[in-house]
Design a protein around this motif. Sequence first.
Motif, PDB file in Angstrom:
ATOM      1  N   LEU A  37    -123.428  40.139  -7.208  1.00  0.00           N
ATOM      2  CA  LEU A  37    -124.704  40.318  -7.899  1.00  0.00           C
ATOM      3  C   LEU A  37    -124.383  41.085  -9.170  1.00  0.00           C
ATOM      4  CD1 LEU A  37    -127.029  41.371  -4.935  1.00  0.00           C
ATOM      5  CD2 LEU A  37    -126.762  39.103  -5.969  1.00  0.00           C
ATOM      6  N   VAL A  38    -124.674  40.481 -10.306  1.00  0.00           N
ATOM      7  CA  VAL A  38    -124.242  41.017 -11.598  1.00  0.00           C
ATOM      8  C   VAL A  38    -125.467  41.177 -12.494  1.00  0.00           C
ATOM      9  CG1 VAL A  38    -122.743  40.620 -13.595  1.00  0.00           C
ATOM     10  CG2 VAL A  38    -122.044  39.780 -11.328  1.00  0.00           C
ATOM     11  N   SER A  39    -125.616  42.348 -13.078  1.00  0.00           N
ATOM     12  CA  SER A  39    -126.684  42.556 -14.052  1.00  0.00           C
ATOM     13  C   SER A  39    -126.584  41.492 -15.138  1.00  0.00           C
ATOM     14  CB  SER A  39    -126.566  43.950 -14.674  1.00  0.00           C
ATOM     15  OG  SER A  39    -127.328  44.059 -15.850  1.00  0.00           O
ATOM     16  N   SER A  40    -127.713  41.119 -15.677  1.00  0.00           N
ATOM     17  CA  SER A  40    -127.743  40.082 -16.716  1.00  0.00           C
ATOM     18  C   SER A  40    -127.270  40.576 -18.083  1.00  0.00           C
ATOM     19  CB  SER A  40    -129.162  39.515 -16.832  1.00  0.00           C
ATOM     20  OG  SER A  40    -130.072  40.551 -17.161  1.00  0.00           O
ATOM     21  N   ALA A  41    -126.995  41.872 -18.227  1.00  0.00           N
ATOM     22  CA  ALA A  41    -126.527  42.407 -19.511  1.00  0.00           C
ATOM     23  C   ALA A  41    -125.167  41.822 -19.881  1.00  0.00           C
ATOM     24  CB  ALA A  41    -126.435  43.936 -19.452  1.00  0.00           C
ATOM     25  N   ALA A  42    -124.917  41.667 -21.174  1.00  0.00           N
ATOM     26  CA  ALA A  42    -123.661  41.070 -21.649  1.00  0.00           C
ATOM     27  C   ALA A  42    -122.443  41.828 -21.128  1.00  0.00           C
ATOM     28  CB  ALA A  42    -123.651  41.026 -23.177  1.00  0.00           C
ATOM     29  N   ARG A  43    -122.466  43.163 -21.144  1.00  0.00           N
ATOM     30  CA  ARG A  43    -121.293  43.940 -20.746  1.00  0.00           C
ATOM     31  C   ARG A  43    -120.981  43.818 -19.256  1.00  0.00           C
ATOM     32  NH1 ARG A  43    -125.489  47.141 -22.233  1.00  0.00           N
ATOM     33  NH2 ARG A  43    -126.213  48.819 -20.874  1.00  0.00           N
ATOM     34  N   THR A  44    -121.998  43.619 -18.412  1.00  0.00           N
ATOM     35  CA  THR A  44    -121.738  43.441 -16.983  1.00  0.00           C
ATOM     36  C   THR A  44    -121.236  42.028 -16.705  1.00  0.00           C
ATOM     37  OG1 THR A  44    -124.101  43.045 -16.692  1.00  0.00           O
ATOM     38  CG2 THR A  44    -123.284  45.226 -16.093  1.00  0.00           C
ATOM     39  N   ARG A  45    -121.795  41.046 -17.396  1.00  0.00           N
ATOM     40  CA  ARG A  45    -121.325  39.662 -17.220  1.00  0.00           C
ATOM     41  C   ARG A  45    -119.859  39.545 -17.638  1.00  0.00           C
ATOM     42  NH1 ARG A  45    -125.995  38.386 -20.364  1.00  0.00           N
ATOM     43  NH2 ARG A  45    -124.581  37.422 -21.870  1.00  0.00           N
ATOM     44  N   GLU A  46    -119.506  40.189 -18.765  1.00  0.00           N
ATOM     45  CA  GLU A  46    -118.126  40.140 -19.247  1.00  0.00           C
ATOM     46  C   GLU A  46    -117.194  40.906 -18.303  1.00  0.00           C
ATOM     47  OE1 GLU A  46    -115.651  40.889 -23.421  1.00  0.00           O
ATOM     48  OE2 GLU A  46    -117.793  41.354 -23.362  1.00  0.00           O
ATOM     49  N   THR A  47    -117.643  42.056 -17.807  1.00  0.00           N
ATOM     50  CA  THR A  47    -116.853  42.812 -16.827  1.00  0.00           C
ATOM     51  C   THR A  47    -116.560  41.936 -15.616  1.00  0.00           C
ATOM     52  OG1 THR A  47    -117.784  44.948 -17.520  1.00  0.00           O
ATOM     53  CG2 THR A  47    -116.838  44.835 -15.298  1.00  0.00           C
ATOM     54  N   TRP A  48    -117.599  41.273 -15.090  1.00  0.00           N
ATOM     55  CA  TRP A  48    -117.422  40.441 -13.910  1.00  0.00           C
ATOM     56  C   TRP A  48    -116.437  39.302 -14.180  1.00  0.00           C
ATOM     57  CZ3 TRP A  48    -116.862  40.130  -9.153  1.00  0.00           C
ATOM     58  CH2 TRP A  48    -116.825  38.898  -8.505  1.00  0.00           C
ATOM     59  N   LYS A  49    -116.571  38.643 -15.310  1.00  0.00           N
ATOM     60  CA  LYS A  49    -115.691  37.513 -15.620  1.00  0.00           C
ATOM     61  C   LYS A  49    -114.228  37.958 -15.618  1.00  0.00           C
ATOM     62  CE  LYS A  49    -114.719  34.053 -19.165  1.00  0.00           C
ATOM     63  NZ  LYS A  49    -115.039  33.565 -20.492  1.00  0.00           N
ATOM     64  N   LEU A  50    -113.936  39.084 -16.268  1.00  0.00           N
ATOM     65  CA  LEU A  50    -112.563  39.574 -16.346  1.00  0.00           C
ATOM     66  C   LEU A  50    -112.068  40.098 -14.998  1.00  0.00           C
ATOM     67  CD1 LEU A  50    -112.864  41.378 -19.787  1.00  0.00           C
ATOM     68  CD2 LEU A  50    -111.563  39.281 -19.308  1.00  0.00           C
ATOM     69  N   LEU A  51    -112.919  40.778 -14.255  1.00  0.00           N
ATOM     70  CA  LEU A  51    -112.567  41.299 -12.936  1.00  0.00           C
ATOM     71  C   LEU A  51    -112.317  40.145 -11.968  1.00  0.00           C
ATOM     72  CD1 LEU A  51    -114.414  44.183 -11.140  1.00  0.00           C
ATOM     73  CD2 LEU A  51    -113.854  42.105  -9.931  1.00  0.00           C
ATOM     74  N   ALA A  52    -113.227  39.181 -11.934  1.00  0.00           N
ATOM     75  CA  ALA A  52    -113.136  38.063 -10.978  1.00  0.00           C
ATOM     76  C   ALA A  52    -111.906  37.205 -11.220  1.00  0.00           C
ATOM     77  CB  ALA A  52    -114.396  37.210 -11.050  1.00  0.00           C
ATOM     78  N   SER A  53    -111.429  37.161 -12.475  1.00  0.00           N
ATOM     79  CA  SER A  53    -110.251  36.337 -12.779  1.00  0.00           C
ATOM     80  C   SER A  53    -109.010  36.855 -12.058  1.00  0.00           C
ATOM     81  CB  SER A  53    -110.011  36.291 -14.291  1.00  0.00           C
ATOM     82  OG  SER A  53    -109.558  37.552 -14.759  1.00  0.00           O
ATOM     83  N   GLU A  54    -109.043  38.075 -11.554  1.00  0.00           N
ATOM     84  CA  GLU A  54    -107.900  38.673 -10.855  1.00  0.00           C
ATOM     85  C   GLU A  54    -108.018  38.568  -9.337  1.00  0.00           C
ATOM     86  OE1 GLU A  54    -105.210  39.758 -12.412  1.00  0.00           O
ATOM     87  OE2 GLU A  54    -106.104  39.338 -14.368  1.00  0.00           O
ATOM     88  N   LEU A  55    -109.144  38.072  -8.834  1.00  0.00           N
ATOM     89  CA  LEU A  55    -109.336  37.939  -7.389  1.00  0.00           C
ATOM     90  C   LEU A  55    -108.725  36.627  -6.908  1.00  0.00           C
ATOM     91  CD1 LEU A  55    -113.061  39.121  -7.118  1.00  0.00           C
ATOM     92  CD2 LEU A  55    -110.980  40.450  -6.640  1.00  0.00           C
ATOM     93  N   PRO A  56    -108.241  36.594  -5.658  1.00  0.00           N
ATOM     94  CA  PRO A  56    -107.639  35.367  -5.148  1.00  0.00           C
ATOM     95  C   PRO A  56    -108.632  34.199  -5.112  1.00  0.00           C
ATOM     96  CG  PRO A  56    -107.500  37.134  -3.509  1.00  0.00           C
ATOM     97  CD  PRO A  56    -108.163  37.692  -4.716  1.00  0.00           C
ATOM     98  N   ALA A  57    -109.883  34.495  -4.839  1.00  0.00           N
ATOM     99  CA  ALA A  57    -110.924  33.459  -4.829  1.00  0.00           C
ATOM    100  C   ALA A  57    -112.180  34.078  -5.420  1.00  0.00           C
ATOM    101  CB  ALA A  57    -111.197  32.980  -3.411  1.00  0.00           C
ATOM    102  N   GLY A  58    -112.702  33.455  -6.450  1.00  0.00           N
ATOM    103  CA  GLY A  58    -113.902  33.988  -7.096  1.00  0.00           C
ATOM    104  C   GLY A  58    -115.147  33.624  -6.307  1.00  0.00           C
ATOM    105  N   PRO A  59    -115.918  34.609  -5.881  1.00  0.00           N
ATOM    106  CA  PRO A  59    -117.141  34.316  -5.149  1.00  0.00           C
ATOM    107  C   PRO A  59    -118.233  33.802  -6.086  1.00  0.00           C
ATOM    108  CG  PRO A  59    -117.031  36.647  -5.565  1.00  0.00           C
ATOM    109  CD  PRO A  59    -115.738  36.038  -6.078  1.00  0.00           C
ATOM    110  N   ARG A  60    -119.269  33.275  -5.489  1.00  0.00           N
ATOM    111  CA  ARG A  60    -120.450  32.870  -6.247  1.00  0.00           C
ATOM    112  C   ARG A  60    -121.042  34.119  -6.895  1.00  0.00           C
ATOM    113  NH1 ARG A  60    -126.102  32.149  -5.073  1.00  0.00           N
ATOM    114  NH2 ARG A  60    -125.801  33.052  -3.013  1.00  0.00           N
ATOM    115  N   ALA A  61    -121.472  33.988  -8.139  1.00  0.00           N
ATOM    116  CA  ALA A  61    -122.090  35.106  -8.856  1.00  0.00           C
ATOM    117  C   ALA A  61    -123.537  34.763  -9.172  1.00  0.00           C
ATOM    118  CB  ALA A  61    -121.330  35.402 -10.139  1.00  0.00           C
ATOM    119  N   VAL A  62    -124.399  35.746  -8.976  1.00  0.00           N
ATOM    120  CA  VAL A  62    -125.806  35.625  -9.337  1.00  0.00           C
ATOM    121  C   VAL A  62    -126.067  36.681 -10.407  1.00  0.00           C
ATOM    122  CG1 VAL A  62    -128.186  35.869  -8.534  1.00  0.00           C
ATOM    123  CG2 VAL A  62    -126.467  34.808  -7.043  1.00  0.00           C
ATOM    124  N   PHE A  63    -126.544  36.235 -11.565  1.00  0.00           N
ATOM    125  CA  PHE A  63    -126.847  37.154 -12.664  1.00  0.00           C
ATOM    126  C   PHE A  63    -128.308  37.556 -12.520  1.00  0.00           C
ATOM    127  CE2 PHE A  63    -123.273  34.545 -13.859  1.00  0.00           C
ATOM    128  CZ  PHE A  63    -122.345  35.537 -14.131  1.00  0.00           C
TER     129      PHE A  63
END
Length: 172
Positions: free
Chosen positions: A55-81
């Motif tokens: 669950l990701v805040s709709s703000a640009a900085r949280t969406r960008e944080t999630w994108k960069l963080l998730a790229s390092e996970l073995p499997a990216g879960p579904r994200a809801v903004f």
Amino acid sequence: MSEETTRRIVLVRHAKAEWSDGDDHERPLAERGRKDAPVAGRWLAGAGITPDLALVSSAARTRETWKLLASELPAGPRAVFEDRLYEASPGELIAVLNETSDEVHDLVVVGHNPGVHALADALAGEAEGDLPARMNRSGFPTCAVAVLTFAGSWKAVEHGVARLVAFWAPHA
């Protein structure tokens, strides 16, 4: 803990953002934030945390944080903004958590301070070692991660229900 399903809540404060006189909701990450977010993702992966849902805040900085963080996970879960996570109080955050499906075992929430820090404090009825002192001394800096566990349904999440089991910050 009881025989009930053990669940995990991973609270992440967005990475360092640029300052702006413009629209706060649209502030992008600063260079340091773009470096820290993948490091947080690697820490989560190394800790064996594989979220089922983000669950990701709709703000640009949280969406960008999630994108960069998730790229390092073995499997990216579904994200809801989620617009409701932007500037949310701990009570508002708990209301969103209460709506989570019980099919979700590990949930990551990417949001903002002071709400994320206050939520970690509010949920942590128990903690391992000096984690609360470390978390509070640090002030929950940008890109910090708190991991809490609890038993039962998401509908039962309330103050004091969880155990703080990990706290990490990129520059701590």
